[in-house]
Design a protein around this motif. Structure first.
Motif, short mmCIF file in Angstrom:
data_model
loop_
_atom_site.label_atom_id
_atom_site.label_comp_id
_atom_site.label_asym_id
_atom_site.label_seq_id
_atom_site.Cartn_x
_atom_site.Cartn_y
_atom_site.Cartn_z
N ALA A 69 0.82 -1.21 0.00
CA ALA A 69 0.00 0.00 0.00
C ALA A 69 0.85 1.26 0.00
O ALA A 69 0.54 2.24 -0.70
CB ALA A 69 -0.93 -0.02 1.21
N VAL A 96 -5.53 -3.61 -1.37
CA VAL A 96 -4.40 -2.68 -1.43
C VAL A 96 -4.90 -1.24 -1.41
O VAL A 96 -4.38 -0.39 -0.67
CB VAL A 96 -3.54 -2.94 -2.68
CG1 VAL A 96 -2.48 -1.85 -2.84
CG2 VAL A 96 -2.88 -4.31 -2.60
N GLN A 99 -6.23 -0.35 2.13
CA GLN A 99 -5.12 -0.15 3.06
C GLN A 99 -4.38 1.14 2.74
O GLN A 99 -3.98 1.89 3.65
CB GLN A 99 -4.16 -1.34 2.97
CG GLN A 99 -2.91 -1.24 3.82
CD GLN A 99 -3.15 -1.53 5.29
OE1 GLN A 99 -3.90 -0.81 5.95
NE2 GLN A 99 -2.52 -2.57 5.80
N MET A 100 -4.22 1.44 1.48
CA MET A 100 -3.56 2.68 1.07
C MET A 100 -4.34 3.90 1.55
O MET A 100 -3.75 4.87 2.06
CB MET A 100 -3.42 2.71 -0.46
CG MET A 100 -2.72 3.94 -1.02
SD MET A 100 -2.65 3.93 -2.83
CE MET A 100 -4.38 4.26 -3.21
#
Length: 264
Positions: A69, A96, A99-100
């Motif tokens: 991420a 991803v 989470q990023m």
């Protein structure tokens, strides 16, 4: 045209002009899974389709999803160049992207999270542990049938043999070590305590027949996000943009255009 981002660590295709729209692919597929929708999206957006870290020409970025991420946040920031970015993630790419967004507030002005969630059930975690173990012992070829079943329902596979051959070949090009690390990361992932920190508008999508990330995961995710709308895509499984691209485009269209100065 391919371009490097994040100091050359992330390779991405870029097409079209307009606000930046990023498409993150799933674990069991590759960036070609967006080929059916990119031409239309590129009429209104500058579409950037990266190979996630460890895939294709993009360099690996550690074993944990947080490392992935962070690398993708660097790539998004680099490619967006100060413009508001919209990020669409499918499957692993959705995890991803989520989470990023948790770790880098403001990295995206909107998110589309297709066929993912905040955490897997115990049977879901066990499935990833089993795939990682089988891939380690016997190689990716031993789990190709399982992987394809997680992407597409059997009747769809039977009706589209050429597409399935292409998707099998794409899966077999995955780096086995990257695959195993991703499986282990997803088997332990639980973003539920942090999801409420994502305050931008989010469109949560899920295929009606998704076995990899079943619809209850998307229902839970949408309920945890402060600004989320859920859509179930009828007749589809884990990669609806491949299975029913026009339906997929129709569902995301208003949401994408509502945020930007992109022409209708």
């Amino acid at each position: 045209m391919d371009r490097p981002f994040a100091n050359g660590a992330v390779n991405a295709a870029e097409i079209g002009k307009g606000p930046p729209l990023f498409l993150f692919h799933s674990l069991l597929s590759d960036r070609a899974s967006f080929d059916a929708i990119v031409p239309q999206l590129s009429q209104s957006f500058r579409v950037i389709v990266p190979e996630l870290p460890g895939f294709g020409k993009s360099r690996a970025a550690g074993d944990g999803l947080a490392d992935i991420a962070d690398r993708m946040a660097e790539a998004v920031s680099d490619a967006a160049n100060g413009e508001d970015a919209v990020v669409l993630g499918n499957g692993y790419g959705g995890f991803v992207a989520l989470q990023m967004a948790i770790r880098h507030p403001g990295i995206a002005s909107r998110l589309v999270l297709a066929d993912c969630g905040a955490a897997f059930s115990e049977p879901g975690r066990e499935a990833f542990r089993n795939m990682a173990a089988a891939a380690s012992a016997k190689g990716l070829a031993a789990i190709t049938d399982v992987a394809m079943r997680r992407l597409f329902a059997p009747d769809f596979q039977a009706q589209h043999p050429d597409l399935m051959q292409d998707r099998r070949e794409a899966f077999l090009r995955t780096d086995p070590e990257i695959f195993r690390a991703a499986c282990h990361a997803l088997a332990t992932l639980d973003l539920r305590p942090d999801v409420a920190r994502v305050t931008v508008p989010v469109l949560v999508l899920v295929g009606e027949h998704d076995e990899a990330t079943p619809p209850p995961m998307s229902h839970e995710l949408a309920g945890l996000l402060p600004q989320a709308h859920l859509e179930v895509i009828p007749g589809c499984a884990h990669v609806p943009q491949l299975q029913s691209p026009q339906t997929f485009l129709e569902i995301i269209g208003d949401f994408l255009l509502a945020t930007s100065s992109a022409p209708a």
